[in-house]
Scaffold this motif. Structure first.
Motif, mmCIF file in Angstrom:
data_model
loop_
_atom_site.group_PDB
_atom_site.id
_atom_site.type_symbol
_atom_site.label_atom_id
_atom_site.label_comp_id
_atom_site.label_asym_id
_atom_site.label_seq_id
_atom_site.Cartn_x
_atom_site.Cartn_y
_atom_site.Cartn_z
ATOM 1 N N THR A 1 0.872 -1.241 -0.008
ATOM 2 C CA THR A 1 -0.079 0.073 -0.004
ATOM 3 C C THR A 1 0.931 1.184 0.085
ATOM 4 O O THR A 1 1.975 1.352 0.238
ATOM 5 N N ILE A 2 0.082 2.361 -0.004
ATOM 6 C CA ILE A 2 1.064 3.631 -0.145
ATOM 7 C C ILE A 2 1.428 3.756 1.350
ATOM 8 O O ILE A 2 2.578 4.710 1.284
ATOM 9 N N PHE A 3 1.183 3.336 2.186
ATOM 10 C CA PHE A 3 1.504 3.417 3.778
ATOM 11 C C PHE A 3 2.997 2.515 3.957
ATOM 12 O O PHE A 3 3.300 2.491 5.127
ATOM 13 N N GLU A 4 3.230 1.591 3.089
ATOM 14 C CA GLU A 4 4.151 0.602 3.508
ATOM 15 C C GLU A 4 5.487 1.204 4.223
ATOM 16 O O GLU A 4 5.755 0.548 5.014
ATOM 17 N N ASP A 5 6.195 2.003 3.516
ATOM 18 C CA ASP A 5 7.514 2.357 3.997
ATOM 19 C C ASP A 5 7.540 3.705 4.878
ATOM 20 O O ASP A 5 8.560 4.450 4.796
ATOM 21 N N THR A 6 6.245 4.141 5.212
ATOM 22 C CA THR A 6 6.297 5.658 5.761
ATOM 23 C C THR A 6 6.764 5.577 7.177
ATOM 24 O O THR A 6 6.845 4.526 8.106
ATOM 25 N N LYS A 7 7.462 6.786 7.255
ATOM 26 C CA LYS A 7 7.922 7.095 8.732
ATOM 27 C C LYS A 7 6.826 7.858 9.596
ATOM 28 O O LYS A 7 7.191 7.876 10.892
ATOM 29 N N LEU A 8 5.969 8.370 9.026
ATOM 30 C CA LEU A 8 4.753 8.810 9.808
ATOM 31 C C LEU A 8 3.728 8.060 10.355
ATOM 32 O O LEU A 8 3.621 6.713 9.722
ATOM 33 N N PRO A 9 3.362 8.405 11.473
ATOM 34 C CA PRO A 9 2.292 7.309 12.225
ATOM 35 C C PRO A 9 0.824 7.585 11.170
ATOM 36 O O PRO A 9 1.016 8.492 10.462
#
Length: 104
Positions: free
Chosen positions: A65-73
């Motif tokens: 998903t677009i959230f896979e490697d995010t640093k933001l919660p």
């Protein structure tokens, strides 16, 4: 489903709530391994990950998903999406960063 900013903050206050919501949207009742498509897995509640019993890989609902490697919660992401959707004339990236308190 359209929500205003206050509803978004109150409905998704923490990471666990956001992950539960995404799991329900993506898998309904049975998690599916994104690597092999297996349906048999064990959930690790402390890390919000699943262990596939077929390919023995660990995965979360965020894989692919677009959230896979995010640093933001995730609550910040959900709030950002709500801000963008509720902005009548659009929203610049700089304004969004200011609104979310993200300093780069």
């Amino acid at each position: 489903m359209e929500m205003n900013i206050i509803e978004t903050i109150s409905r998704f206050p923490d990471q666990a709530t956001c992950i539960s919501y995404l799991e329900h949207l993506r898998w309904q009742e049975a998690p599916t391994c994104p690597y092999c498509g297996g349906k048999r897995s064990s959930k690790r509640t402390a890390t919000h990950r699943h262990q596939c019993h077929e390919c023995n890989r660990s995965y979360s609902v965020l894989v692919g998903t677009i959230f896979e490697d995010t640093k933001l919660p995730l609550p910040k992401w959900f709030l950002a999406i709500s801000l963008i959707l509720n902005a009548k004339k659009g929203l610049s990236a700089r304004q969004l960063a200011r609104d979310l308190g993200i300093n780069r």
